[in-house]
Motif scaffolding. Structure first.
Motif, short mmCIF file in Angstrom:
data_model
loop_
_atom_site.label_atom_id
_atom_site.label_comp_id
_atom_site.label_asym_id
_atom_site.label_seq_id
_atom_site.Cartn_x
_atom_site.Cartn_y
_atom_site.Cartn_z
N SER A 68 -4.76 -2.00 -12.85
CA SER A 68 -4.82 -0.74 -12.11
C SER A 68 -4.59 -1.00 -10.63
CB SER A 68 -6.17 -0.06 -12.32
OG SER A 68 -7.23 -0.90 -11.87
N VAL A 69 -4.01 -0.01 -9.96
CA VAL A 69 -3.75 -0.11 -8.52
C VAL A 69 -4.27 1.13 -7.82
CG1 VAL A 69 -1.69 -1.56 -8.85
CG2 VAL A 69 -1.45 0.93 -8.71
N SER A 70 -4.51 0.98 -6.52
CA SER A 70 -4.96 2.10 -5.70
C SER A 70 -4.09 2.19 -4.45
CB SER A 70 -6.43 1.91 -5.29
OG SER A 70 -7.27 1.86 -6.42
N ALA A 81 5.96 1.91 0.22
CA ALA A 81 4.83 2.31 -0.63
C ALA A 81 3.58 1.54 -0.28
CB ALA A 81 5.19 2.09 -2.10
N MET A 82 2.45 2.10 -0.71
CA MET A 82 1.16 1.42 -0.61
C MET A 82 0.52 1.39 -1.99
SD MET A 82 -2.42 2.56 1.15
CE MET A 82 -3.92 1.61 0.77
N ARG A 83 0.47 0.19 -2.57
CA ARG A 83 -0.19 -0.01 -3.86
C ARG A 83 -0.94 -1.33 -3.81
NH1 ARG A 83 5.16 1.55 -5.49
NH2 ARG A 83 5.21 3.71 -6.25
N VAL A 84 -2.23 -1.28 -4.06
CA VAL A 84 -3.06 -2.48 -3.99
C VAL A 84 -3.76 -2.65 -5.34
CG1 VAL A 84 -4.93 -3.68 -2.80
CG2 VAL A 84 -3.41 -2.14 -1.52
N VAL A 85 -3.61 -3.82 -5.94
CA VAL A 85 -4.27 -4.10 -7.21
C VAL A 85 -5.79 -4.03 -7.01
CG1 VAL A 85 -4.58 -5.82 -9.04
CG2 VAL A 85 -2.36 -5.56 -7.95
N ASP A 86 -6.46 -3.40 -7.95
CA ASP A 86 -7.90 -3.20 -7.78
C ASP A 86 -8.71 -4.48 -7.90
OD1 ASP A 86 -7.69 -0.47 -7.30
OD2 ASP A 86 -7.68 0.02 -9.43
N ALA A 88 0.10 -8.43 -5.29
CA ALA A 88 -1.27 -7.95 -5.13
C ALA A 88 -1.35 -6.71 -4.26
CB ALA A 88 -2.15 -9.05 -4.51
N HIS A 89 -0.47 -6.62 -3.27
CA HIS A 89 -0.57 -5.51 -2.30
C HIS A 89 0.81 -5.17 -1.74
CE1 HIS A 89 -0.51 -8.99 0.42
NE2 HIS A 89 -1.59 -9.43 -0.19
N ALA A 120 -13.28 -10.92 -3.61
CA ALA A 120 -14.32 -10.35 -2.73
C ALA A 120 -13.91 -10.43 -1.26
CB ALA A 120 -15.64 -11.09 -2.95
N GLU A 121 -13.21 -11.49 -0.88
CA GLU A 121 -12.82 -11.66 0.51
C GLU A 121 -11.48 -11.03 0.83
OE1 GLU A 121 -15.29 -15.87 1.00
OE2 GLU A 121 -13.11 -15.85 1.28
N ARG A 122 -10.49 -11.26 -0.01
CA ARG A 122 -9.13 -10.84 0.32
C ARG A 122 -8.85 -9.36 0.04
NH1 ARG A 122 -7.05 -12.73 4.24
NH2 ARG A 122 -5.20 -11.59 3.60
#
Length: 544
Positions: A195-197, A294-299, A313-314, A356-358
């Motif tokens: 999923s991506v956001s 586009a902006m899509r970032v893997v959750d 990833a992003h 958690a960090e990236r």
């Protein structure tokens, strides 16, 4: 007859762009064997990314590549200034690059106190060969024109099938972990159904790479970017070599019946001439490439034993130059952790700290880059001709992010992080830069990072060396300890280190291999072994 061979490697990297190649170098730095596969026959032939920021250059400095990278971008280095007008000719009227460079130098001059180096302009097609040559020279196994055709994973590792596209020969790869650096349309991400956001699609553009001799036009007016807005064309020029190679981005709207196929070489030539304001100039179109802003970032950047990095990833618009730089920071964050786990120095829970960090900092970079795009996905400018939001994220564009979210690999203290440029010794921030003398040579405290944990003590921190040796012996952790002071292992004649690090003269910073602070002891403490055991994600070092 089955001719399939089986290869066994700790890490499989899929993707040989900037991020994958950087990952290979960081793995070599950690002495971790790997296999990199890239489906194309060679490195990128298109400029795409056009620079490395301060933080990325710090990382390349630890690899001994600072000067090679700078040399690769020498032709573009003078480019300065972001312009906005109806044609390039009009935009350059009155523009003076030396003044723009002087103004920018004033903005970043104070960074000399923050870093031993500075970022540089360098295009992707010039940078990737430098990285590839270095990785191969250091013994890396990098196979181009080789594609990943399938993979599966379980609790023990990843099993992948790769195919040599020149011979058709297939091989099976057994890997402990896989790094997916396979681009914005990542087949690995699609297969895993991740999923991506984010805002999603922001617009569609055509990237026109062309040849035109503009040397006289841009002499002493070497610009970086120029937005063009007139009744016939809406686009953006990007400088590539400040001589005869350039890119022009053209926006188009599929909802209005427009398609990439309509941008033929002849049409692109006509539009480029209009945008230049030079109707008779000779132009050679080298390539026409549609792309999506586009902006899509893997959750979640971790899916079992698969880790996503870079565009996989992003995905983010390039307005701010944070895409490739964020990807390089991704793999630098990940690989020292993989190294510890693969060598038995840490438990696998340490790897959870990668996401958690990236994820928070990459999501912020993507959101800020998306906010700088207009309705067509193109870069927006304010009334003063400055790209939207740049001033508010200047330190982050330079690559200085802090890890303020809870992480297994950071033990926070009571001083909260208030700014990404507050590099003052707080856990979760990059170690402060200080020039010190080591064996009659001036080095930065950042130069000590890259391969192992480093304990940097104040001038009265004599006991930290013995504590570090005990940790190294009992926990089998590679850790180096230095006392910084007027008579220390690293000479600091003015004893500036305690104030920079936020410690007393007997305190110390525990710095991770990626240069970020894992723990701060304000004063001499007997907690080092306990702290390191916590950082190693529950591994019982004494029973190892």
């Amino acid at each position: 007859m089955n001719n399939t061979t089986t290869l066994r490697v700790p890490v499989l990297i899929v993707g040989g762009g900037i991020v994958g190649l950087s990952a290979s170098l960081f793995l070599l730095q950690q002495d971790i064997p790997f296999l990199l596969v890239e489906r194309h026959s060679g490195t990128s032939i298109h400029p795409r990314a056009r620079g490395v920021n301060n933080r990325t250059m710090e990382l390349y400095r630890t690899l001994g590549l600072e000067e090679s990278v700078r040399e690769a971008g020498a032709s573009l280095a003078p480019a300065m200034g972001i312009l906005n007008d109806s044609t390039l000719v009009e935009a350059l009227d009155g523009f003076q690059a030396p003044k723009a460079r002087a103004a920018f130098g004033g903005m970043v001059g104070s960074l000399g106190e923050v870093s031993p180096t500075a970022g540089t302009r360098v295009t992707q097609d010039a940078l990737e060969p430098v990285l590839l040559a270095s990785a191969r020279q250091r013994g890396g196994d990098l196979r181009f024109f080789t594609e990943l055709t399938s993979f599966s994973q379980n609790e023990e590792g990843v099993t992948a099938t790769i195919r040599d596209r020149s011979t058709g020969q297939e091989s099976t790869v057994q890997a402990d972990y896989m790094i997916a650096a396979d681009g914005a349309n990542s087949p690995i991400r699609q297969k895993l159904g991740c999923s991506v956001s984010g805002k999603g699609s922001l617009g569609h553009l055509i990237n026109v790479l062309f040849k035109a001799d503009l040397r006289e036009l841009v002499h002493e007016r070497e610009f970086s970017l120029c937005a063009i807005n007139n009744p016939l064309v809406h686009g953006l020029f990007t400088s590539i070599n400040l001589s005869d190679t350039w890119v022009f981005h053209i926006g188009y709207d599929p909802s209005q019946g427009m398609s990439a196929e309509q941008f033929t070489p002849e049409r692109c030539k006509a539009l480029v001439r209009i945008a230049l304001g030079l109707p008779d100039i000779e132009i050679e179109i080298k390539s026409i490439m549609p792309w999506e802003s586009a902006m899509r970032v893997v959750d979640n950047f971790q899916h079992g034993r698969v880790f996503f990095a870079g565009d996989a990833a992003h995905q983010m618009p390039p307005w701010g130059g944070q895409g490739a730089n964020s990807g390089i920071a991704d793999v630098n964050n990940l690989i020292w952790k993989l190294g510890l786990v693969l060598k038995g120095g840490a438990g696998p829970d340490l790897l959870v700290s990668y996401n958690a960090e990236r994820h928070p900092v990459d999501y912020l970079a993507a959101a800020e880059s998306a906010a700088a795009a207009d309705g067509s996905g193109m870069m927006t400018m304010n009334k003063q001709g400055v790209p939207s939001g740049v001033a508010n994220r200047f330190t982050r564009i330079l690559g200085y992010y802090s890890y303020s979210e809870p992480s297994q690999a950071i033990i926070p203290d009571q001083a909260p992080i208030s700014s990404d440029l507050d590099l003052d010794g707080r856990p979760g921030t990059r170690v402060p830069h200080l020039w010190v003398e080591c064996q009659s040579q001036a080095i930065s405290t950042l130069d000590l990072c890259g391969t192992c944990f480093v304990l940097l003590a104040g001038p009265e921190g004599h006991a930290w060396r013995d504590a570090a040796q005990e940790v190294a012996q009992d926990l089998h952790l590679d850790i180096q300890a230095y006392r910084i002071g007027a008579d220390g292992d690293l000479l600091d004649p003015e004893n500036r280190w305690p104030a920079l690090a936020g410690i007393s003269p007997s305190g110390a910073l525990l710095v991770r291999p990626d240069g970020y602070i894992a723990w701060r002891a304000q004063e001499q403490s007997g907690e080092l072994k306990q702290v390191c055991r916590a950082l190693l994600a529950g591994r019982d070092g004494e029973n190892a």
